[in-house]
Design a protein around this motif. Structure first.
Motif, PDB file in Angstrom:
ATOM      1  N   MET A 107      64.320  -9.823 132.758  1.00 23.02           N
ATOM      2  CA  MET A 107      63.473  -8.965 131.933  1.00 23.02           C
ATOM      3  C   MET A 107      64.202  -8.596 130.636  1.00 23.02           C
ATOM      4  O   MET A 107      65.389  -8.287 130.651  1.00 23.02           O
ATOM      5  N   GLY A 108      63.477  -8.636 129.532  1.00 25.54           N
ATOM      6  CA  GLY A 108      64.023  -8.217 128.247  1.00 25.54           C
ATOM      7  C   GLY A 108      63.154  -7.118 127.650  1.00 25.54           C
ATOM      8  O   GLY A 108      62.092  -6.785 128.180  1.00 25.54           O
ATOM      9  N   LEU A 109      63.615  -6.577 126.523  1.00 27.44           N
ATOM     10  CA  LEU A 109      62.869  -5.486 125.885  1.00 27.44           C
ATOM     11  C   LEU A 109      61.455  -5.903 125.514  1.00 27.44           C
ATOM     12  O   LEU A 109      60.532  -5.092 125.532  1.00 27.44           O
ATOM     13  N   GLY A 110      61.283  -7.178 125.183  1.00 27.22           N
ATOM     14  CA  GLY A 110      59.970  -7.673 124.787  1.00 27.22           C
ATOM     15  C   GLY A 110      58.933  -7.608 125.906  1.00 27.22           C
ATOM     16  O   GLY A 110      57.739  -7.728 125.652  1.00 27.22           O
ATOM     17  N   HIS A 111      59.401  -7.432 127.155  1.00 28.96           N
ATOM     18  CA  HIS A 111      58.464  -7.364 128.278  1.00 28.96           C
ATOM     19  C   HIS A 111      58.051  -5.938 128.628  1.00 28.96           C
ATOM     20  O   HIS A 111      57.173  -5.734 129.479  1.00 28.96           O
ATOM     21  N   LEU A 112      58.707  -4.959 127.989  1.00 27.37           N
ATOM     22  CA  LEU A 112      58.533  -3.553 128.400  1.00 27.37           C
ATOM     23  C   LEU A 112      57.079  -3.101 128.475  1.00 27.37           C
ATOM     24  O   LEU A 112      56.642  -2.513 129.455  1.00 27.37           O
ATOM     25  N   ARG A 113      56.346  -3.325 127.391  1.00 24.94           N
ATOM     26  CA  ARG A 113      54.951  -2.840 127.320  1.00 24.94           C
ATOM     27  C   ARG A 113      54.129  -3.359 128.494  1.00 24.94           C
ATOM     28  O   ARG A 113      53.425  -2.616 129.178  1.00 24.94           O
ATOM     29  N   VAL A 146      61.633   2.707 134.093  1.00 23.50           N
ATOM     30  CA  VAL A 146      62.002   1.316 133.779  1.00 23.50           C
ATOM     31  C   VAL A 146      63.373   1.302 133.100  1.00 23.50           C
ATOM     32  O   VAL A 146      64.263   0.522 133.467  1.00 23.50           O
ATOM     33  N   ALA A 147      63.541   2.198 132.115  1.00 23.79           N
ATOM     34  CA  ALA A 147      64.769   2.192 131.316  1.00 23.79           C
ATOM     35  C   ALA A 147      65.999   2.492 132.162  1.00 23.79           C
ATOM     36  O   ALA A 147      67.077   1.949 131.914  1.00 23.79           O
ATOM     37  N   GLU A 148      65.816   3.341 133.193  1.00 17.07           N
ATOM     38  CA  GLU A 148      66.962   3.667 134.057  1.00 17.07           C
ATOM     39  C   GLU A 148      67.561   2.408 134.669  1.00 17.07           C
ATOM     40  O   GLU A 148      68.762   2.292 134.802  1.00 17.07           O
ATOM     41  N   HIS A 149      66.706   1.471 135.040  1.00 20.89           N
ATOM     42  CA  HIS A 149      67.212   0.216 135.604  1.00 20.89           C
ATOM     43  C   HIS A 149      67.684  -0.724 134.505  1.00 20.89           C
ATOM     44  O   HIS A 149      68.774  -1.289 134.579  1.00 20.89           O
ATOM     45  N   LEU A 150      66.853  -0.885 133.486  1.00 21.84           N
ATOM     46  CA  LEU A 150      67.164  -1.865 132.445  1.00 21.84           C
ATOM     47  C   LEU A 150      68.446  -1.491 131.708  1.00 21.84           C
ATOM     48  O   LEU A 150      69.220  -2.361 131.299  1.00 21.84           O
ATOM     49  N   ASP A 151      68.684  -0.202 131.543  1.00 21.26           N
ATOM     50  CA  ASP A 151      69.870   0.296 130.841  1.00 21.26           C
ATOM     51  C   ASP A 151      71.156   0.072 131.623  1.00 21.26           C
ATOM     52  O   ASP A 151      72.238   0.059 131.052  1.00 21.26           O
ATOM     53  N   SER A 152      71.020  -0.059 132.939  1.00 20.31           N
ATOM     54  CA  SER A 152      72.207  -0.178 133.773  1.00 20.31           C
ATOM     55  C   SER A 152      72.900  -1.516 133.502  1.00 20.31           C
ATOM     56  O   SER A 152      72.260  -2.570 133.480  1.00 20.31           O
ATOM     57  N   PRO A 153      74.226  -1.496 133.293  1.00 22.74           N
ATOM     58  CA  PRO A 153      74.933  -2.751 132.989  1.00 22.74           C
ATOM     59  C   PRO A 153      74.810  -3.767 134.117  1.00 22.74           C
ATOM     60  O   PRO A 153      74.896  -4.965 133.888  1.00 22.74           O
ATOM     61  N   ASP A 154      74.609  -3.279 135.350  1.00 28.08           N
ATOM     62  CA  ASP A 154      74.487  -4.190 136.495  1.00 28.08           C
ATOM     63  C   ASP A 154      73.036  -4.395 136.886  1.00 28.08           C
ATOM     64  O   ASP A 154      72.729  -4.628 138.050  1.00 28.08           O
ATOM     65  N   ASN A 155      72.148  -4.295 135.929  1.00 27.44           N
ATOM     66  CA  ASN A 155      70.724  -4.343 136.307  1.00 27.44           C
ATOM     67  C   ASN A 155      70.330  -5.714 136.861  1.00 27.44           C
ATOM     68  O   ASN A 155      70.949  -6.745 136.538  1.00 27.44           O
ATOM     69  N   ARG A 200      52.193 -14.042 129.643  1.00 25.58           N
ATOM     70  CA  ARG A 200      51.692 -12.870 130.372  1.00 25.58           C
ATOM     71  C   ARG A 200      52.638 -12.488 131.514  1.00 25.58           C
ATOM     72  O   ARG A 200      52.998 -13.338 132.341  1.00 25.58           O
ATOM     73  N   VAL A 201      53.027 -11.219 131.558  1.00 24.30           N
ATOM     74  CA  VAL A 201      53.840 -10.720 132.673  1.00 24.30           C
ATOM     75  C   VAL A 201      52.907 -10.502 133.864  1.00 24.30           C
ATOM     76  O   VAL A 201      52.032  -9.635 133.831  1.00 24.30           O
ATOM     77  N   VAL A 202      53.088 -11.308 134.919  1.00 24.50           N
ATOM     78  CA  VAL A 202      52.213 -11.183 136.090  1.00 24.50           C
ATOM     79  C   VAL A 202      52.937 -10.538 137.265  1.00 24.50           C
ATOM     80  O   VAL A 202      52.359 -10.328 138.326  1.00 24.50           O
ATOM     81  N   GLY A 203      54.210 -10.231 137.073  1.00 22.05           N
ATOM     82  CA  GLY A 203      54.957  -9.552 138.129  1.00 22.05           C
ATOM     83  C   GLY A 203      56.312  -9.125 137.608  1.00 22.05           C
ATOM     84  O   GLY A 203      56.780  -9.635 136.587  1.00 22.05           O
ATOM     85  N   PHE A 204      56.903  -8.170 138.286  1.00 21.31           N
ATOM     86  CA  PHE A 204      58.267  -7.766 137.918  1.00 21.31           C
ATOM     87  C   PHE A 204      58.954  -7.128 139.112  1.00 21.31           C
ATOM     88  O   PHE A 204      58.299  -6.679 140.075  1.00 21.31           O
ATOM     89  N   VAL A 205      60.283  -7.118 139.031  1.00 29.29           N
ATOM     90  CA  VAL A 205      61.086  -6.384 140.000  1.00 29.29           C
ATOM     91  C   VAL A 205      62.185  -5.670 139.219  1.00 29.29           C
ATOM     92  O   VAL A 205      62.737  -6.224 138.270  1.00 29.29           O
ATOM     93  N   LEU A 206      62.414  -4.412 139.583  1.00 27.61           N
ATOM     94  CA  LEU A 206      63.451  -3.626 138.912  1.00 27.61           C
ATOM     95  C   LEU A 206      64.496  -3.220 139.938  1.00 27.61           C
ATOM     96  O   LEU A 206      64.195  -2.469 140.878  1.00 27.61           O
ATOM     97  N   GLY A 207      65.707  -3.720 139.749  1.00 30.88           N
ATOM     98  CA  GLY A 207      66.793  -3.376 140.650  1.00 30.88           C
ATOM     99  C   GLY A 207      68.052  -3.089 139.867  1.00 30.88           C
ATOM    100  O   GLY A 207      68.176  -3.460 138.697  1.00 30.88           O
ATOM    101  N   SER A 208      68.985  -2.409 140.499  1.00 31.26           N
ATOM    102  CA  SER A 208      70.264  -2.132 139.841  1.00 31.26           C
ATOM    103  C   SER A 208      71.277  -1.731 140.917  1.00 31.26           C
ATOM    104  O   SER A 208      70.930  -1.553 142.084  1.00 31.26           O
ATOM    105  N   CYS A 215      66.807  -6.956 136.822  1.00 35.12           N
ATOM    106  CA  CYS A 215      65.397  -6.794 136.474  1.00 35.12           C
ATOM    107  C   CYS A 215      64.844  -8.144 136.033  1.00 35.12           C
ATOM    108  O   CYS A 215      65.402  -8.779 135.138  1.00 35.12           O
ATOM    109  N   TRP A 216      63.768  -8.541 136.648  1.00 36.90           N
ATOM    110  CA  TRP A 216      63.196  -9.862 136.386  1.00 36.90           C
ATOM    111  C   TRP A 216      61.694  -9.730 136.202  1.00 36.90           C
ATOM    112  O   TRP A 216      61.065  -8.834 136.769  1.00 36.90           O
ATOM    113  N   VAL A 217      61.152 -10.656 135.443  1.00 36.48           N
ATOM    114  CA  VAL A 217      59.700 -10.712 135.315  1.00 36.48           C
ATOM    115  C   VAL A 217      59.209 -12.097 135.715  1.00 36.48           C
ATOM    116  O   VAL A 217      59.925 -13.090 135.564  1.00 36.48           O
ATOM    117  N   ALA A 218      57.985 -12.146 136.226  1.00 37.38           N
ATOM    118  CA  ALA A 218      57.310 -13.421 136.495  1.00 37.38           C
ATOM    119  C   ALA A 218      56.315 -13.628 135.364  1.00 37.38           C
ATOM    120  O   ALA A 218      55.513 -12.736 135.070  1.00 37.38           O
TER     121      ALA A 218
END
Ligand SMILES: CC(C)(COP(=O)(O)OP(=O)(O)OC[C@H]1O[C@@H](n2cnc3c(N)ncnc32)[C@H](O)[C@@H]1OP(=O)(O)O)[C@@H](O)C(=O)NCCC(=O)NCCS
Length: 183
Positions: free
Chosen positions: A10-16, A41-50, A60-68, A52-55
């Protein structure tokens, strides 16, 4: 498995689109200590060990997972907190791919365990996680005692009254569901 769907970091361009998809599918009232927001979202994305992935189906973003690697005070546990797939794309193995890629990344970053919490009425999520190798470790029941002074008022029985500063701080950290205007 739907091979036309690409799973990418996941990148910043996928946020919206991630934010919008979460608003569409998450029912945060089932866990009143969580809220879905840009901060969540930012709490995970900001983490250096994030992790976070998008499908993606094309753009079109059809799925995502946020982990850290941020689970409470455990620095050797990964946290898979949020996962979602667009309703019209569910049932094609996209969530399974997202769980696997996120878990692989968290294990590679040193996680001894990965934690995820599933609300017990969310049968799709429970089936996804148990069939992906997650096993119940502890059961916590959210018990709520209502303020008797609020009896008869139209108070939300699931949210105990809190001082305004505490509410704001919890909401900012994504720990309390608050109403956000949708854009
Ligand atoms: C949970 C969710 C992410 C599953 O996405 P999905 O892409 O449809 O899941 P998959 O197709 O990868 O399914 C993987 C496994 O999950 C289980 N599963 C998925 N949807 C299910 C459903 N509706 N009922 C029962 N089991 C289900 C099955 O075990 C399935 O394996 P199988 O295909 O071998 O039977 C999706 O339903 C969703 O976005 N729900 C709303 C958001 C949410 O509740 N997220 C979890 C809390 S953060």
């Amino acid at each position: 498995m739907d091979t036309a769907i690409a799973v990418v970091p996941m990148g910043l361009g996928h946020l919206r689109q991630v934010l919008d998809l979460g608003h569409q599918v998450f029912d945060t009232t089932t866990k009143p200590y969580t809220s879905w927001s840009l901060t969540a979202v930012a709490e995970h994305l900001d983490s250096p060990d994030n992790a976070c992935w998008v499908a993606l189906d094309s753009d079109r973003v059809v799925g995502f997972v946020l982990g850290s690697m941020e689970f409470e005070h455990r620095n050797d546990w990964g946290y898979l907190e949020w996962i979602a797939v667009a309703p019209d794309m569910q049932g094609h193995g996209i969530a399974r791919r997202l769980v696997d890629v996120c878990s692989t990344a968290l294990f590679a970053r040193g996680a001894k365990h990965i934690v995820t919490d599933v609300e017990d009425r969310n049968s799709a999520s429970a089936a996804l996680m148990t069939s992906s190798g997650f096993a119940p470790a502890a059961t916590v029941t959210l018990l709520v005692r209502a303020n008797p002074r609020n009896a008869g008022e139209d108070a939300d029985p699931t949210v105990p009254p809190l001082p305004a500063t505490t509410r704001r701080d919890l909401a900012r950290r994504g720990r309390l569901a608050v109403e956000h205007p949708r854009h």
